[in-house]
Design an enzyme around this catalytic site. Structure first.
Site, PDB file in Angstrom:
ATOM      1  N   ASN A  15       0.860  -1.190   0.000  1.00 30.59           N
ATOM      2  CA  ASN A  15       0.000   0.000   0.000  1.00 30.59           C
ATOM      3  C   ASN A  15       0.885   1.224   0.000  1.00 30.59           C
ATOM      4  OD1 ASN A  15      -2.383  -1.554   0.492  1.00 30.59           O
ATOM      5  ND2 ASN A  15      -1.864  -1.599   2.678  1.00 30.59           N
TER       6      ASN A  15
ATOM      7  N   LYS B  35       1.508  -4.323   4.716  1.00 28.17           N
ATOM      8  CA  LYS B  35       2.138  -5.235   5.682  1.00 28.17           C
ATOM      9  C   LYS B  35       3.118  -6.196   5.007  1.00 28.17           C
ATOM     10  CE  LYS B  35      -1.765  -4.742   8.765  1.00 28.17           C
ATOM     11  NZ  LYS B  35      -1.183  -3.677   9.570  1.00 28.17           N
TER      12      LYS B  35
ATOM     13  N   ASP C 103       5.116  -5.460  11.527  1.00 29.24           N
ATOM     14  CA  ASP C 103       5.773  -5.919  10.294  1.00 29.24           C
ATOM     15  C   ASP C 103       7.266  -6.136  10.529  1.00 29.24           C
ATOM     16  OD1 ASP C 103       3.294  -5.605   9.120  1.00 29.24           O
ATOM     17  OD2 ASP C 103       3.715  -3.528   8.548  1.00 29.24           O
TER      18      ASP C 103
HETATM   19  O1  RIB Z   1       1.413  -2.451   9.440  1.00 29.60           O
HETATM   20  C1  RIB Z   1       1.496  -1.159   8.902  1.00 29.60           C
HETATM   21  C2  RIB Z   1       0.905  -1.154   7.529  1.00 29.60           C
HETATM   22  O2  RIB Z   1      -0.484  -1.424   7.614  1.00 29.60           O
HETATM   23  C3  RIB Z   1       1.000   0.155   6.789  1.00 29.60           C
HETATM   24  O3  RIB Z   1       2.165   0.249   6.027  1.00 29.60           O
HETATM   25  C4  RIB Z   1      -0.282   0.195   5.983  1.00 29.60           C
HETATM   26  O4  RIB Z   1      -0.061   0.199   4.606  1.00 29.60           O
HETATM   27  C5  RIB Z   1      -1.088  -1.000   6.426  1.00 29.60           C
HETATM   28  O5  RIB Z   1      -0.969  -2.027   5.549  1.00 29.60           O
END
Ligand code: RIB
Length: 304
Positions: free
Chosen positions: A12, A41, A250
């Protein structure tokens, strides 16, 4: 030996506004700063793993648009293989408007677009790379059928898997049963277990279907608790100055994947993942805030 990681997941474009405090419904507040940057993520986990020294292949979809171009150039810059990235002709690249307040807390909306159009054929195309991987990681920003499919393919090939059930969603028990490691935060655990008000261990035990599975619950500043059928332990994390918690989960998953692929034992792998996440929250942004290997090694060494 270099760890080989395959990430099946999302990209994203993060559209982040920093503010003193979040607006209440119907309220307008002044922001201090606005930043666009690569996120999602799956992609954040890929960047984390690559900066930690792994050989990373990303499987996912982005649109034929500027954000899709930025995704590809991010992966190229980070030395992540884009061979199995599909440019979707009909759907736009995912976007994520994000609010971050002065305490570093975040609220996120994801508009997943092309991520949701990942197909079984996209995963099949990468069959050889999956077969040669040490660890495959999947999250819940793609359609759930593809989450199940990726786990199934990895299982057939005997590849270890991490299911990061984020953002929170409910998956059928037979899909959860395919994963070797499941890494929810406390909210995601509640949703995945489908029961509210349970203690962490109780909720986890309702998810475990085999003696080989491990659930690792990330618990923010406390660290992460692993639970297996026969054992459970909280592995504390590092005390740091928090700037922006976005992407911490992440960072944790990217770190965990690399540590497991390198053959670290469970406690050391969680400590390594904790260190990766701790460094990530000291900086703004998501992918850009992932630490380099040398920083993680230094933080771990300072603790000894
Ligand atoms: O975990 C953070 C992420 O969650 C962001 O980068 C956003 O894009 C969503 O996917």
């Amino acid at each position: 030996m270099t760890a080989k990681i395959v990430i099946v997941g999302s990209f994203n474009m993060d559209l982040t506004a920093y503010m003193e405090r979040m607006p209440r419904p119907g309220e307008t507040v002044n922001g201090r700063k606005f930043v666009t940057g690569p996120g999602g993520k799956g992609s954040n986990q890929a960047v984390a793993a690559a900066r930690l020294g792994a050989d990373v292949t990303f499987i996912g979809r982005v649109g034929h648009d500027t954000f899709g171009d930025q995704a590809v150039s991010t992966w190229q810059r980070e030395h992540i293989s884009t061979r199995y990235v599909v440019r979707d002709p009909d759907h736009a690249t995912g976007v994520a408007p994000i609010f971050v307040d002065d305490t570093g807390e975040n609220s996120i909306v994801v508009v997943l677009g092309a991520n949701l159009n990942l197909q079984a054929a996209d995963i099949d195309a990468a069959a050889d790379v999956i077969a040669g991987a040490d660890v495959l990681v999947v999250q819940l920003e793609i359609n759930y059928d593809m989450v199940a499919y990726a786990l199934k393919v990895a299982k057939q090939k005997g590849i270890r898997t991490i299911l990061n059930p984020a953002p929170a969603g409910h998956l059928p028990a037979e899909v959860v049963a395919l994963a070797d490691f499941i890494t929810p935060n406390e909210t995601e655990l509640e949703v995945l277990a489908g029961k509210t008000g349970l203690a962490v261990e109780e909720a986890v035990r309702s998810l475990l279907t085999t003696a080989e599975q491990t659930v690792i619950v990330t618990m923010g500043a406390q660290g992460a608790r692993y639970v297996r059928r026969d054992s459970s332990e909280l592995i504390p994390t590092f005390k740091v100055e928090v700037v922006d918690t976005t992407g911490a989960g992440d960072a944790f998953n990217g770190g965990l994947a690399v540590a497991l692929a390198e053959g670290k034992d469970l406690r050391s792998a969680i400590a390594f993942a904790n260190a990766t996440a701790a460094l990530c929250v000291t900086r703004p942004g998501t992918a850009p805030s992932m630490p380099a290997r040398v920083e993680v090694d230094r933080l771990l060494a300072a603790q000894r």
